[in-house]
Design a protein around this motif. Structure first.
Motif, mmCIF file in Angstrom:
data_model
loop_
_atom_site.group_PDB
_atom_site.id
_atom_site.type_symbol
_atom_site.label_atom_id
_atom_site.label_comp_id
_atom_site.label_asym_id
_atom_site.label_seq_id
_atom_site.Cartn_x
_atom_site.Cartn_y
_atom_site.Cartn_z
ATOM 1 N N ARG A 79 1.304 -8.734 -11.498
ATOM 2 C CA ARG A 79 0.990 -7.623 -10.606
ATOM 3 C C ARG A 79 -0.399 -7.097 -10.901
ATOM 4 O O ARG A 79 -0.799 -6.989 -12.051
ATOM 5 C CB ARG A 79 1.969 -6.473 -10.820
ATOM 6 C CG ARG A 79 3.209 -6.604 -10.061
ATOM 7 C CD ARG A 79 3.995 -5.316 -10.068
ATOM 8 N NE ARG A 79 5.327 -5.621 -9.600
ATOM 9 C CZ ARG A 79 6.429 -5.352 -10.245
ATOM 10 N NH1 ARG A 79 6.382 -4.721 -11.380
ATOM 11 N NH2 ARG A 79 7.572 -5.694 -9.745
ATOM 12 N N LYS A 80 -1.101 -6.745 -9.853
ATOM 13 C CA LYS A 80 -2.429 -6.129 -9.976
ATOM 14 C C LYS A 80 -2.419 -4.897 -9.090
ATOM 15 O O LYS A 80 -2.172 -4.979 -7.898
ATOM 16 C CB LYS A 80 -3.503 -7.115 -9.525
ATOM 17 C CG LYS A 80 -4.882 -6.566 -9.515
ATOM 18 C CD LYS A 80 -5.404 -6.407 -10.910
ATOM 19 C CE LYS A 80 -6.877 -5.991 -10.852
ATOM 20 N NZ LYS A 80 -7.479 -5.909 -12.128
ATOM 21 N N THR A 81 -2.715 -3.735 -9.678
ATOM 22 C CA THR A 81 -2.732 -2.479 -8.934
ATOM 23 C C THR A 81 -4.127 -1.908 -8.950
ATOM 24 O O THR A 81 -4.788 -1.886 -9.995
ATOM 25 C CB THR A 81 -1.748 -1.466 -9.553
ATOM 26 O OG1 THR A 81 -0.446 -2.026 -9.526
ATOM 27 C CG2 THR A 81 -1.740 -0.172 -8.778
ATOM 28 N N ARG A 82 -4.592 -1.448 -7.794
ATOM 29 C CA ARG A 82 -5.877 -0.792 -7.667
ATOM 30 C C ARG A 82 -5.644 0.653 -7.300
ATOM 31 O O ARG A 82 -4.779 0.950 -6.500
ATOM 32 C CB ARG A 82 -6.735 -1.465 -6.600
ATOM 33 C CG ARG A 82 -7.043 -2.895 -6.956
ATOM 34 C CD ARG A 82 -8.028 -3.435 -6.017
ATOM 35 N NE ARG A 82 -9.155 -3.856 -6.848
ATOM 36 C CZ ARG A 82 -10.347 -4.074 -6.398
ATOM 37 N NH1 ARG A 82 -10.633 -3.879 -5.133
ATOM 38 N NH2 ARG A 82 -11.308 -4.462 -7.196
ATOM 39 N N ALA A 83 -6.466 1.523 -7.861
ATOM 40 C CA ALA A 83 -6.327 2.957 -7.613
ATOM 41 C C ALA A 83 -6.561 3.286 -6.150
ATOM 42 O O ALA A 83 -7.307 2.597 -5.451
ATOM 43 C CB ALA A 83 -7.305 3.730 -8.485
ATOM 44 N N GLY A 84 -5.955 4.347 -5.722
ATOM 45 C CA GLY A 84 -6.091 4.790 -4.337
ATOM 46 C C GLY A 84 -7.223 5.785 -4.192
ATOM 47 O O GLY A 84 -8.297 5.620 -4.725
ATOM 48 N N ARG B 231 -2.572 3.685 -3.302
ATOM 49 C CA ARG B 231 -2.644 2.578 -4.258
ATOM 50 C C ARG B 231 -2.282 1.269 -3.595
ATOM 51 O O ARG B 231 -1.393 1.214 -2.759
ATOM 52 C CB ARG B 231 -1.683 2.807 -5.421
ATOM 53 C CG ARG B 231 -2.174 3.815 -6.405
ATOM 54 C CD ARG B 231 -1.259 3.885 -7.573
ATOM 55 N NE ARG B 231 0.071 4.269 -7.106
ATOM 56 C CZ ARG B 231 1.149 4.288 -7.868
ATOM 57 N NH1 ARG B 231 1.076 3.939 -9.119
ATOM 58 N NH2 ARG B 231 2.307 4.652 -7.380
ATOM 59 N N ARG B 232 -2.977 0.198 -3.964
ATOM 60 C CA ARG B 232 -2.692 -1.140 -3.457
ATOM 61 C C ARG B 232 -2.203 -2.008 -4.598
ATOM 62 O O ARG B 232 -2.815 -2.029 -5.666
ATOM 63 C CB ARG B 232 -3.929 -1.755 -2.841
ATOM 64 C CG ARG B 232 -4.292 -1.115 -1.531
ATOM 65 C CD ARG B 232 -5.526 -1.722 -0.982
ATOM 66 N NE ARG B 232 -6.637 -1.351 -1.869
ATOM 67 C CZ ARG B 232 -7.895 -1.667 -1.664
ATOM 68 N NH1 ARG B 232 -8.223 -2.368 -0.636
ATOM 69 N NH2 ARG B 232 -8.819 -1.278 -2.499
ATOM 70 N N THR B 233 -1.126 -2.741 -4.364
ATOM 71 C CA THR B 233 -0.559 -3.610 -5.380
ATOM 72 C C THR B 233 -0.334 -4.993 -4.783
ATOM 73 O O THR B 233 0.213 -5.118 -3.692
ATOM 74 C CB THR B 233 0.783 -3.063 -5.901
ATOM 75 O OG1 THR B 233 0.584 -1.750 -6.417
ATOM 76 C CG2 THR B 233 1.349 -3.946 -6.987
ATOM 77 N N ARG C 187 0.873 -1.172 0.000
ATOM 78 C CA ARG C 187 0.000 0.000 0.000
ATOM 79 C C ARG C 187 0.908 1.219 0.000
ATOM 80 O O ARG C 187 1.687 1.428 0.924
ATOM 81 C CB ARG C 187 -0.903 0.015 1.209
ATOM 82 C CG ARG C 187 -1.763 1.265 1.207
ATOM 83 C CD ARG C 187 -2.972 1.078 2.032
ATOM 84 N NE ARG C 187 -4.092 1.630 1.281
ATOM 85 C CZ ARG C 187 -5.323 1.399 1.574
ATOM 86 N NH1 ARG C 187 -5.613 0.569 2.534
ATOM 87 N NH2 ARG C 187 -6.285 1.967 0.904
#
Length: 61
Positions: free
Chosen positions: A55-60, A41-43, A36
């Motif tokens: 890798r998977k990234t989600r917006a913060g 952002r969380r990856t 985090r």
């Protein structure tokens, strides 16, 4: 070119990442890691032998 600052403190499987933007954290090992960032952002990272990485990234915020 601008200046940047980054410091990482490792405490077991938890790592605190200090930077100009704020504090982030990550936990896991070489194969699986959840991060985090200071911007929210969380990856999720999965590293397989032989150099394969997912890798998977989600917006913060």
């Amino acid at each position: 070119m601008g200046w940047s600052y980054r410091k990482s403190i490792k405490v077991g499987p938890l790592r605190l990442n200090l930077s100009r933007r704020g504090v982030g954290h990550s936990w896991g090992n070489r194969l699986f890691r959840v991060t985090r960032g200071a911007d929210g952002r969380r990856t999720v990272s999965v590293n397989l032998p032989g150099g394969l990485t997912w890798r998977k990234t989600r917006a913060g915020r």
